[in-house]
Design a protein around this motif. Structure first.
Motif, PDB file in Angstrom:
ATOM      1  N   LEU A  22      47.220 -23.066   0.956  1.00 28.17           N
ATOM      2  CA  LEU A  22      45.888 -22.598   0.567  1.00 28.17           C
ATOM      3  C   LEU A  22      44.900 -23.759   0.465  1.00 28.17           C
ATOM      4  N   GLU A  23      45.361 -24.907  -0.039  1.00 30.94           N
ATOM      5  CA  GLU A  23      44.500 -26.091  -0.105  1.00 30.94           C
ATOM      6  C   GLU A  23      44.080 -26.524   1.299  1.00 30.94           C
ATOM      7  N   GLU A  24      44.980 -26.463   2.249  1.00 23.18           N
ATOM      8  CA  GLU A  24      44.646 -26.805   3.633  1.00 23.18           C
ATOM      9  C   GLU A  24      43.620 -25.822   4.203  1.00 23.18           C
ATOM     10  N   GLU A  25      43.816 -24.541   3.925  1.00 28.81           N
ATOM     11  CA  GLU A  25      42.855 -23.535   4.382  1.00 28.81           C
ATOM     12  C   GLU A  25      41.489 -23.775   3.755  1.00 28.81           C
ATOM     13  N   LYS A  26      41.485 -24.112   2.460  1.00 27.57           N
ATOM     14  CA  LYS A  26      40.234 -24.364   1.749  1.00 27.57           C
ATOM     15  C   LYS A  26      39.506 -25.550   2.376  1.00 27.57           C
ATOM     16  N   LYS A  27      40.254 -26.595   2.720  1.00 27.91           N
ATOM     17  CA  LYS A  27      39.650 -27.762   3.360  1.00 27.91           C
ATOM     18  C   LYS A  27      39.045 -27.376   4.704  1.00 27.91           C
ATOM     19  N   GLY A  28      39.762 -26.552   5.463  1.00 25.59           N
ATOM     20  CA  GLY A  28      39.256 -26.098   6.755  1.00 25.59           C
ATOM     21  C   GLY A  28      37.981 -25.291   6.605  1.00 25.59           C
ATOM     22  N   ILE A  29      37.948 -24.423   5.616  1.00 25.79           N
ATOM     23  CA  ILE A  29      36.755 -23.611   5.375  1.00 25.79           C
ATOM     24  C   ILE A  29      35.588 -24.496   4.933  1.00 25.79           C
ATOM     25  N   ALA A  30      35.857 -25.464   4.063  1.00 21.47           N
ATOM     26  CA  ALA A  30      34.807 -26.386   3.619  1.00 21.47           C
ATOM     27  C   ALA A  30      34.241 -27.161   4.809  1.00 21.47           C
ATOM     28  N   ASP A  31      35.104 -27.568   5.721  1.00 21.35           N
ATOM     29  CA  ASP A  31      34.653 -28.263   6.928  1.00 21.35           C
ATOM     30  C   ASP A  31      33.778 -27.348   7.782  1.00 21.35           C
ATOM     31  N   ASP A  32      34.169 -26.079   7.904  1.00 24.81           N
ATOM     32  CA  ASP A  32      33.379 -25.117   8.678  1.00 24.81           C
ATOM     33  C   ASP A  32      32.004 -24.907   8.054  1.00 24.81           C
ATOM     34  N   ILE A  33      31.962 -24.807   6.743  1.00 25.34           N
ATOM     35  CA  ILE A  33      30.680 -24.626   6.048  1.00 25.34           C
ATOM     36  C   ILE A  33      29.793 -25.842   6.262  1.00 25.34           C
ATOM     37  N   ARG A  34      30.365 -27.037   6.154  1.00 26.60           N
ATOM     38  CA  ARG A  34      29.603 -28.260   6.389  1.00 26.60           C
ATOM     39  C   ARG A  34      29.030 -28.258   7.810  1.00 26.60           C
ATOM     40  N   ASP A  35      29.832 -27.812   8.772  1.00 27.98           N
ATOM     41  CA  ASP A  35      29.366 -27.760  10.164  1.00 27.98           C
ATOM     42  C   ASP A  35      28.183 -26.813  10.321  1.00 27.98           C
ATOM     43  N   VAL A  36      28.208 -25.682   9.610  1.00 26.51           N
ATOM     44  CA  VAL A  36      27.097 -24.720   9.690  1.00 26.51           C
ATOM     45  C   VAL A  36      25.830 -25.340   9.119  1.00 26.51           C
ATOM     46  N   TYR A  37      25.946 -26.053   7.995  1.00 21.68           N
ATOM     47  CA  TYR A  37      24.780 -26.721   7.426  1.00 21.68           C
ATOM     48  C   TYR A  37      24.245 -27.799   8.373  1.00 21.68           C
ATOM     49  N   MET A  38      25.135 -28.519   9.031  1.00 21.61           N
ATOM     50  CA  MET A  38      24.700 -29.534  10.003  1.00 21.61           C
ATOM     51  C   MET A  38      23.990 -28.878  11.186  1.00 21.61           C
ATOM     52  N   GLU A  39      24.506 -27.741  11.623  1.00 26.35           N
ATOM     53  CA  GLU A  39      23.866 -26.996  12.712  1.00 26.35           C
ATOM     54  C   GLU A  39      22.475 -26.532  12.285  1.00 26.35           C
ATOM     55  N   ALA A  40      22.377 -26.017  11.064  1.00 23.14           N
ATOM     56  CA  ALA A  40      21.083 -25.557  10.550  1.00 23.14           C
ATOM     57  C   ALA A  40      20.089 -26.715  10.488  1.00 23.14           C
ATOM     58  N   LYS A  41      20.551 -27.875  10.037  1.00 22.35           N
ATOM     59  CA  LYS A  41      19.685 -29.048   9.953  1.00 22.35           C
ATOM     60  C   LYS A  41      19.210 -29.463  11.343  1.00 22.35           C
ATOM     61  N   ALA A  42      20.099 -29.358  12.328  1.00 23.51           N
ATOM     62  CA  ALA A  42      19.759 -29.748  13.697  1.00 23.51           C
ATOM     63  C   ALA A  42      18.649 -28.887  14.285  1.00 23.51           C
ATOM     64  N   VAL A  43      18.510 -27.663  13.803  1.00 25.09           N
ATOM     65  CA  VAL A  43      17.448 -26.792  14.328  1.00 25.09           C
ATOM     66  C   VAL A  43      16.249 -26.724  13.387  1.00 25.09           C
ATOM     67  N   GLY A  44      16.238 -27.598  12.363  1.00 26.15           N
ATOM     68  CA  GLY A  44      15.051 -27.730  11.539  1.00 26.15           C
ATOM     69  C   GLY A  44      15.089 -27.132  10.148  1.00 26.15           C
ATOM     70  N   TYR A  45      16.194 -26.542   9.740  1.00 26.98           N
ATOM     71  CA  TYR A  45      16.280 -25.989   8.390  1.00 26.98           C
ATOM     72  C   TYR A  45      16.711 -27.076   7.413  1.00 26.98           C
ATOM     73  N   ASP A  46      16.362 -26.894   6.142  1.00 28.24           N
ATOM     74  CA  ASP A  46      16.708 -27.847   5.091  1.00 28.24           C
ATOM     75  C   ASP A  46      17.991 -27.385   4.404  1.00 28.24           C
ATOM     76  N   PRO A  47      19.112 -28.077   4.638  1.00 29.06           N
ATOM     77  CA  PRO A  47      20.393 -27.660   4.045  1.00 29.06           C
ATOM     78  C   PRO A  47      20.368 -27.613   2.514  1.00 29.06           C
ATOM     79  N   LYS A  48      19.628 -28.518   1.900  1.00 34.31           N
ATOM     80  CA  LYS A  48      19.557 -28.527   0.436  1.00 34.31           C
ATOM     81  C   LYS A  48      18.966 -27.213  -0.077  1.00 34.31           C
ATOM     82  N   ILE A  49      17.900 -26.765   0.554  1.00 33.97           N
ATOM     83  CA  ILE A  49      17.270 -25.498   0.159  1.00 33.97           C
ATOM     84  C   ILE A  49      18.186 -24.329   0.494  1.00 33.97           C
ATOM     85  N   MET A  50      18.866 -24.407   1.620  1.00 30.22           N
ATOM     86  CA  MET A  50      19.798 -23.339   1.996  1.00 30.22           C
ATOM     87  C   MET A  50      20.916 -23.209   0.962  1.00 30.22           C
TER      88      MET A  50
END
Length: 81
Positions: A22-50
């Motif tokens: 479960l810890e490994e799955e949690k790490k994978g999910i956290a990585d996926d969430i970080r990637d989504v925030y990075m994608e959002a930032k790349a198209v001009g959204y503010d991850p902090k506000i998101m």
């Protein structure tokens, strides 16, 4: 070792292994969430506000209203309103 001790040891080992998976799955999910925030930032959204929006959407409406009211009260007290 008695059968009870062996069974308890096996149960403990299985529980630990389950937690590790479960810890490994949690790490994978956290990585996926970080990637989504990075994608959002790349198209001009503010991850902090998101992140703030996500946190607010998790809250119950009454709790969110109370927090908003307290924030406005504090801002007014500090001359920020």
């Amino acid at each position: 070792m008695s059968d009870n001790a062996t069974a308890a040891d096996d149960r403990l080992r299985l529980l630990i292994e389950r937690i590790e998976r479960l810890e490994e799955e949690k790490k994978g999910i956290a990585d996926d969430i970080r990637d989504v925030y990075m994608e959002a930032k790349a198209v001009g959204y503010d991850p902090k506000i998101m992140r703030q929006i996500v946190r607010l959407r998790k809250m119950k409406p009454d709790d969110r209203s109370e927090q908003d009211m307290l924030l406005e009260t504090y801002k007014a007290a500090l001359g920020m309103a």
